[in-house]
Structure formats: C-alpha cells, structure tokens
Design an enzyme around this catalytic site. Structure first.
Site, PDB file in Angstrom:
ATOM      1  N   ASP A   9       0.862  -1.194   0.000  1.00  6.19           N
ATOM      2  CA  ASP A   9       0.000   0.000   0.000  1.00  6.19           C
ATOM      3  C   ASP A   9       0.895   1.239   0.000  1.00  6.19           C
ATOM      4  O   ASP A   9       1.750   1.392   0.862  1.00  6.19           O
ATOM      5  CB  ASP A   9      -0.899  -0.010   1.244  1.00  6.19           C
ATOM      6  CG  ASP A   9      -1.968   1.083   1.192  1.00  6.19           C
ATOM      7  OD1 ASP A   9      -3.156   0.738   1.189  1.00  6.19           O
ATOM      8  OD2 ASP A   9      -1.603   2.271   1.162  1.00  6.19           O
ATOM      9  N   ASP A 115      -3.905   2.385  -5.131  1.00 11.82           N
ATOM     10  CA  ASP A 115      -2.562   2.396  -4.522  1.00 11.82           C
ATOM     11  C   ASP A 115      -2.247   1.135  -3.718  1.00 11.82           C
ATOM     12  O   ASP A 115      -1.372   1.151  -2.881  1.00 11.82           O
ATOM     13  CB  ASP A 115      -2.365   3.661  -3.670  1.00 11.82           C
ATOM     14  CG  ASP A 115      -2.870   3.487  -2.248  1.00 11.82           C
ATOM     15  OD1 ASP A 115      -3.871   2.774  -2.070  1.00 11.82           O
ATOM     16  OD2 ASP A 115      -2.255   4.063  -1.335  1.00 11.82           O
ATOM     17  N   GLU A 116      -2.976   0.046  -3.974  1.00 13.35           N
ATOM     18  CA  GLU A 116      -2.688  -1.151  -3.184  1.00 13.35           C
ATOM     19  C   GLU A 116      -2.894  -2.431  -3.988  1.00 13.35           C
ATOM     20  O   GLU A 116      -3.689  -2.459  -4.935  1.00 13.35           O
ATOM     21  CB  GLU A 116      -3.560  -1.194  -1.929  1.00 13.35           C
ATOM     22  CG  GLU A 116      -5.036  -1.174  -2.240  1.00 13.35           C
ATOM     23  CD  GLU A 116      -5.893  -1.178  -0.995  1.00 13.35           C
ATOM     24  OE1 GLU A 116      -5.847  -2.184  -0.262  1.00 13.35           O
ATOM     25  OE2 GLU A 116      -6.608  -0.190  -0.772  1.00 13.35           O
TER      26      GLU A 116
HETATM   27  P1  TTP Z   1      -5.207   5.212   1.139  1.00 12.51           P
HETATM   28  O1  TTP Z   1      -4.223   4.143   0.864  1.00 12.51           O
HETATM   29  O2  TTP Z   1      -6.344   4.902   2.052  1.00 12.51           O
HETATM   30  O3  TTP Z   1      -4.482   6.485   1.782  1.00 12.51           O
HETATM   31  P2  TTP Z   1      -3.074   7.100   1.461  1.00 12.51           P
HETATM   32  O4  TTP Z   1      -2.291   6.285   0.501  1.00 12.51           O
HETATM   33  O5  TTP Z   1      -3.246   8.537   1.080  1.00 12.51           O
HETATM   34  O6  TTP Z   1      -2.377   7.098   2.886  1.00 12.51           O
HETATM   35  P3  TTP Z   1      -1.774   5.841   3.695  1.00 12.51           P
HETATM   36  O7  TTP Z   1      -0.322   6.145   3.852  1.00 12.51           O
HETATM   37  O8  TTP Z   1      -2.515   5.838   4.989  1.00 12.51           O
HETATM   38  O9  TTP Z   1      -2.024   4.619   2.872  1.00 12.51           O
HETATM   39  O10 TTP Z   1      -5.848   5.742  -0.210  1.00 12.51           O
HETATM   40  C1  TTP Z   1      -5.093   5.830  -1.409  1.00 12.51           C
HETATM   41  C2  TTP Z   1      -5.471   7.076  -2.182  1.00 12.51           C
HETATM   42  O11 TTP Z   1      -6.861   7.066  -2.480  1.00 12.51           O
HETATM   43  C3  TTP Z   1      -5.218   8.365  -1.422  1.00 12.51           C
HETATM   44  O12 TTP Z   1      -3.896   8.849  -1.607  1.00 12.51           O
HETATM   45  C4  TTP Z   1      -6.251   9.296  -2.003  1.00 12.51           C
HETATM   46  C5  TTP Z   1      -7.388   8.388  -2.417  1.00 12.51           C
HETATM   47  N1  TTP Z   1      -8.468   8.489  -1.416  1.00 12.51           N
HETATM   48  C6  TTP Z   1      -9.498   9.400  -1.637  1.00 12.51           C
HETATM   49  O13 TTP Z   1      -9.507  10.097  -2.663  1.00 12.51           O
HETATM   50  N2  TTP Z   1     -10.488   9.514  -0.706  1.00 12.51           N
HETATM   51  C7  TTP Z   1     -10.508   8.767   0.456  1.00 12.51           C
HETATM   52  O14 TTP Z   1     -11.419   8.916   1.292  1.00 12.51           O
HETATM   53  C8  TTP Z   1      -9.438   7.827   0.665  1.00 12.51           C
HETATM   54  C9  TTP Z   1      -9.398   6.993   1.924  1.00 12.51           C
HETATM   55  C10 TTP Z   1      -8.453   7.733  -0.291  1.00 12.51           C
HETATM   56 MG    MG Z   2      -2.126   4.213   0.741  1.00 11.89          MG
END
Ligand code: TTP
Ligand code: MG
Length: 370
Positions: A9, A115-116
C-alpha cells in the site's frame, strides 16, 4: 492450507505524488482535495501527507474542516498547510506502472485499488508446508519491491506479510509510512489483540458503536468471546467477527474480479426521438464512461457498445470492435454516434419508435504503460 500473502500500500499516495513533482511542497503539510476557498469550499479531502495528519486532517473530511484545522495549527505557530487539487490522471498513470511491475513479482496478483495490491507466493513444496525460508523469501521480495518503487517512482510503500489477505492488509498499515511488517501464523492472535476493531476491513463507524455498546473496543475483546457467545449476541455477524478476530480468512488472491467493462445508461423522463436530446444524452454518457475509464487501471479499450431501448421495451445493442486499441474520448464519441445514427432512420428504426433508454459501454481493456 498454509499460505504467504503480501499487501502493498502506497504511503499518502496522492500527496506523495504531488511532493515528488513539486519539490517546493516537501517538508510542509500538504492536503490534496477540493478547493478550500478560504474555508468556504465544499467537497472533501482526498488525502494528506503525514505532516498534515499531525493537525488531525484525514481523508474524506470536509475540506472546510481541514482548512480550519490548518488555520488553528498556524495560530499555534506551526507551519502553514498547502492545499492542492487532485490530478487523477497523473496518479492513475503512476499506479498503472506500479501495478504492471507488481503483477510480475509473484504467482498471484490482485489489485486492491489505485494504490494497493496483494501478491501471493507460490509455495514450492506444498507437502512439506511452509518453511522458515519461505517467510524470509517473502521478506526479501517485499524489500525488493519497496526499493524498486522508490527508485523508479521516488515514492514509498508499506508492505504487510501474513498467512492471508486479512492479516497482510492489517500488517501493511501497522508500520506506515515506509513500513515492512511480517506476521507469521503463531503471532497472529497476539498481533491482533491490542488493535482497535476498526482495523478489520468491513467494521465501520456504525459497527464500532454497536460493538462499543457491548464493551468491545479491541480485537482482543472479541478474542475473549467464544464463537457461540458472539453468535448469541450478534447472530451470523458474530460468526464473521469471531473468524476475523482470530485472523482467519480464506479469500483468494485473484484478479478474476477485475472489471471487464465500464458502462452507463440513462432513462429519459419522457420517451423521445428528438435527435438533439438523444445525441446530447449520448455525449454525456460518453463523458462519464470516459472519466471512469481514465481513473481505472487501464489505458486502452477496443470495443464500444451502445444500448437502445424503445418505448415498448424492445432493446437493441450494437457492438463494434475497433481495428486497434484506442484511448481517446473523441474516438469513443465518434463510434457511439456512428452506431446510433441508424436508430434515427429506416436502417434501425423504420417505424420511428420513440426511445426510452440509452446506454454506452466500453470493454476489451488493455494496459500498455506509456
Ligand atoms: P489510502 O491508501 O487509504 O491512503 P493514502 O495512501 O493517502 O495514505 P496511507 O499512507 O494511509 O495509505 O488511499 C489511497 C489514495 O486514495 C489516497 O492517496 C487518495 C485516495 N483516497 C481518496 O480520494 N479519498 C478517500 O477517502 C481515501 C481513503 C483515499
Ligand atoms: Mg495508501
């Protein structure tokens, strides 16, 4: 059956991409989302970097709330926060490159979103079960993946490794950012016990309130209850809770659930044969479909299908396979219009029947990295 699953992720994904391409943002709190309009903006936060998270800013929070948290921090003498709007195309393109790499790294691959992703190792000697060296190999693979993403994209990812998708996913979040967490089968119960029930995917704010009412805050609180007790209190959901609290999951790592088509349809308020209204609606459908396509992990399509339903519910679909992979909205619109025009004349609509519904769909996707 014994398994080893990795969950990868990206850290603060959208915000990290912005920092990567705008060095002036680095080292400062950064929020990606709707325009805050000096605190009056509508819309929400997509994500923010870890410095902004210190101010309490989070994904999905109203952008106006993020703005006031940033203001409050500044009044305390903390650094000012930068707000930028999301550039989805850039994120989607980077995501595609990372996914193209990841899918070549293990026997099983499944994208879990922009992103995962999950990977599953092939265990060479299944009869002997998983050996300590298999876990070491998994850890080495995780390090290789992190290094590759860092080198090629300048971004960090966190990786969780566990005996199934559930544990791998919770583990990848455990040491963010830039983390690597391995949870082997004998460690699962202890790893989960001190964590909030909210880390279990599927337990949202409502379920949390229900569980809190019953004195359950941590996964450990669930572990203390037997399956029968949980069933008595929560019914079938209790059985699901019992399995999750013990880290049990047999969901496969597979990309079979991957989308095969993107389509939308719209029904008219009143049936019509007005070419202006029909073409206008098709244009809007194409725009929506194309927008979803752009945000998908794919970057080419090769088949365009329209659906036309007449007032009497007789429904026709017309599909066209294009001579080559395409990626432009102009081509989508052109193909849709060409397929539709015959419905305005004798070719497809000799009785000039009014139309009730229109649909547009694209499929046969490809993902060639640019
Ligand atoms: P996430 O993997 O949940 O968050 P992240 O990568 O920003 O942070 P983390 O280090 O905690 O993993 O989500 C991936 C992307 O998806 C995030 O960069 C932006 C998008 N996203 C949104 O647009 N709205 C949301 O509510 C969430 C949770 C994510
Ligand atoms: Mg993330």
């Amino acid at each position: 059956m014994a398994r080893i699953v990795l969950h990868i992720d990206m850290d603060a994904f959208f915000a990290s991409v912005e920092e990567r391409y705008n060095p002036q943002f680095r080292g400062r709190p950064l929020v990606v989302g709707a325009d805050p309009k000096g605190g009056q903006g509508r819309g929400v936060v997509s994500t923010c970097n870890y410095l902004a998270r210190k101010y309490g800013i989070r994904s999905a929070m109203p952008i106006s709330k993020a703005w006031s948290l940033a203001e409050a921090a500044q009044r305390r003498g903390e650094p000012a926060t930068i707000f930028v709007e999301a550039s989805y195309e850039a994120y989607a393109e980077i995501s595609r490159r990372i996914m193209d790499f990841l899918r070549t790294q293990a026997a099983g691959f499944e994208s879990g979103g922009i992103d995962e992703a999950y990977l599953e190792l092939r265990i060479k000697n299944k009869e002997l079960g998983i050996k300590a060296t298999d876990w070491i190999e998994a850890e080495k693979l995780a390090q290789k993946i992190k290094l590759h993403i860092k080198k090629t994209e300048g971004l960090t990812a966190s990786v969780g490794i566990g005996p199934n998708k559930l544990i791998a996913k919770i583990a990848s979040d455990f040491k963010k950012p830039d983390g690597l967490m391995v949870v082997r089968p004998p460690e699962v119960i202890e790893f989960l016990a001190p964590l909030s029930i909210r880390v279990i995917p599927g337990i949202g704010p409502k379920a949390e309130i229900d569980l809190n009412k019953n004195g359950i805050k941590l996964i450990g609180d669930l572990q203390k209850l037997s399956e029968a007790e949980l069933y008595d209190t929560f019914g079938d959901w209790g059985l699901w809770l019992a399995r999750n609290a013990r880290g049990e999951s047999d969901s496969p790592v597979s990309d079979e659930g991957e989308i095969k088509s993107i389509g939308e349809q719209a029904t008219f308020e009143t049936d019509t044969l007005n070419p202006g209204a029909l073409l206008d609606r098709l244009d809007k459908l194409c725009s929506h479909v194309f927008k979803r396509f752009r945000h998908s992990e794919f970057n080419t399509f090769r088949q365009v299908t329209i659906t036309v339903r007449f007032f009497d519910f007789i429904t026709r679909t017309r599909s066209k396979t294009l001579p080559k992979d395409e990626n432009s909205s102009l081509i989508l619109k052109r193909e849709v219009i060409l397929s539709f025009l015959p419905f305005l004349d004798d070719r497809e609509n000799p009785k000039r029947k009014r139309i009730r519904l229109l649909g547009v769909r694209i499929e046969k996707f490809g993902r060639t990295s640019k």
